[in-house]
Design an enzyme around this catalytic site. Structure first.
Site, PDB file in Angstrom:
ATOM      1  N   PRO A  34       3.788  19.691   6.526  1.00  0.00           N
ATOM      2  CA  PRO A  34       3.069  18.870   7.503  1.00  0.00           C
ATOM      3  C   PRO A  34       1.848  19.584   8.091  1.00  0.00           C
ATOM      4  CG  PRO A  34       5.416  18.863   7.965  1.00  0.00           C
ATOM      5  CD  PRO A  34       5.182  19.890   6.911  1.00  0.00           C
ATOM      6  N   ASP A  80      -9.314   0.124  -8.085  1.00  0.00           N
ATOM      7  CA  ASP A  80      -8.262  -0.022  -7.081  1.00  0.00           C
ATOM      8  C   ASP A  80      -8.758   0.318  -5.677  1.00  0.00           C
ATOM      9  OD1 ASP A  80      -6.478  -0.925  -8.865  1.00  0.00           O
ATOM     10  OD2 ASP A  80      -5.234   0.863  -8.924  1.00  0.00           O
TER      11      ASP A  80
HETATM   12  N1  4HQ Z   1       7.874  18.537   4.967  1.00  0.00           N
HETATM   13  N2  4HQ Z   1       3.948  16.312   3.654  1.00  0.00           N
HETATM   14  C1  4HQ Z   1       8.884  20.324   3.583  1.00  0.00           C
HETATM   15  C2  4HQ Z   1       7.082  17.411   5.124  1.00  0.00           C
HETATM   16  C3  4HQ Z   1       5.873  17.179   4.312  1.00  0.00           C
HETATM   17  C4  4HQ Z   1       4.866  16.233   4.601  1.00  0.00           C
HETATM   18  C5  4HQ Z   1       8.845  18.811   6.000  1.00  0.00           C
HETATM   19  C6  4HQ Z   1       7.677  19.545   3.924  1.00  0.00           C
HETATM   20  C7  4HQ Z   1       9.959  19.709   5.609  1.00  0.00           C
HETATM   21  C8  4HQ Z   1      10.676  21.663   4.451  1.00  0.00           C
HETATM   22  N3  4HQ Z   1       5.498  17.773   3.184  1.00  0.00           N
HETATM   23  N4  4HQ Z   1       9.539  20.805   4.774  1.00  0.00           N
HETATM   24  N5  4HQ Z   1       4.803  15.416   5.650  1.00  0.00           N
HETATM   25  O1  4HQ Z   1       7.373  16.605   5.959  1.00  0.00           O
HETATM   26  O2  4HQ Z   1       4.337  17.261   2.791  1.00  0.00           O
END
Ligand code: 4HQ
Length: 247
Positions: free
Chosen positions: A77, A157
């Site tokens: 994130p 698209d």
């Molecule tokens: N993660 N975009 C992996 C995500 C996430 C996201 C949270 C990544 C938990 C362990 N990854 N960890 N949003 O939410 O890519």
């Protein structure tokens, strides 16, 4: 998760036609202790577990051995938010190693030494990076020439020109009292094209104003927006006149 992902659809076809190649590496296979642990308790205490660095390092090194020039991407994130422009960049670039974490995240030292980029697929919390990796693989694969099976529909698209797609209709001509717009049945290709442009521009204005703000507008798009601007202006004028008369 990945086996079923690439057994179907676009990904399957792209793999069959050697447009892309994929490998899934199980981080647990690179665990260094006898319990094959990939997570451990966080230094400093607190809830949740952290991905141990040794298995991750081993897995990433193994992937790099096969793909020396590959860039390493951590799904998190905290990364830059994935969008169609990023998909285009990745589609025209080289090999990628997509690192999927679980638990609370990966040991920070992995981020520094082994990761080239961090990507997020959006501001929400997933349990692991796997779905994020699949989203990226899917969006990138459909941009690879020939991967959609001949048609060039990928570029037509949504987002390809920074606008949402126009409205779509198919048979029947009348559905639960609602008709298909007359122009689409007319056979006048130029009229249909301008109707579709107008549909794209107005849908983007009404549903995703943010996209329109960051887009360089064409002359035709400006004409459409001005026409609606005038129309709404005169609507408001009438409304004001009416409320004056009713005073
Ligand atoms: N993660 N975009 C992996 C995500 C996430 C996201 C949270 C990544 C938990 C362990 N990854 N960890 N949003 O939410 O890519």
């Amino acid at each position: 998760m990945f086996e079923s992902f690439w057994a179907h659809g676009i990904i399957r076809r792209a793999l069959d036609q050697n447009k892309i190649a994929t490998t899934a590496i199980n981080i647990r296979d690179y665990a260094t202790d006898r319990h094959q642990m990939t997570d451990d308790r966080p230094f400093g205490g607190g809830n949740g577990m952290v991905m141990k660095p040794e298995p991750l390092a081993g897995a990433i090194r193994a992937a790099k051995k096969n793909e020396g020039a590959a860039k390493t991407v951590l799904l998190t994130p905290q990364g830059r938010t994935f969008d169609q422009n990023m998909a285009r960049e990745l589609a025209s670039g080289g090999e990628l190693i997509l690192v999927c974490g679980r638990y609370e995240g990966v040991d920070e030292r992995i981020c520094h030494e082994f990761i080239d980029y961090e990507i997020s697929i959006g501001d929400y919390v997933l349990t692991g990076g796997e779905l994020a990796a699949m989203v990226i693989i899917e969006a990138v694969t459909r941009l690879i020439p020939g991967a959609l099976g001949g048609e060039d529909s990928a570029e037509k698209d949504s987002f390809s020109d920074g606008l949402l797609e126009h409205a779509h209709y198919t048979r029947p001509r009348k559905f639960e009292g609602r008709d298909v717009p007359e122009v689409l049945l007319s056979g006048h290709h130029r009229d249909i094209e301008s109707w579709r442009t107008e549909s794209s521009v107005m849908r983007t204005l009404l549903k995703r104003t943010d996209l329109l703000r960051s887009k360089k507008l064409s002359d035709q798009e400006i004409v459409i927006l001005k026409k609606w601007y005038r129309e709404i202006g005169s609507l408001l004028n009438n409304y004001h006149k009416m409320s004056e008369e009713n005073k």
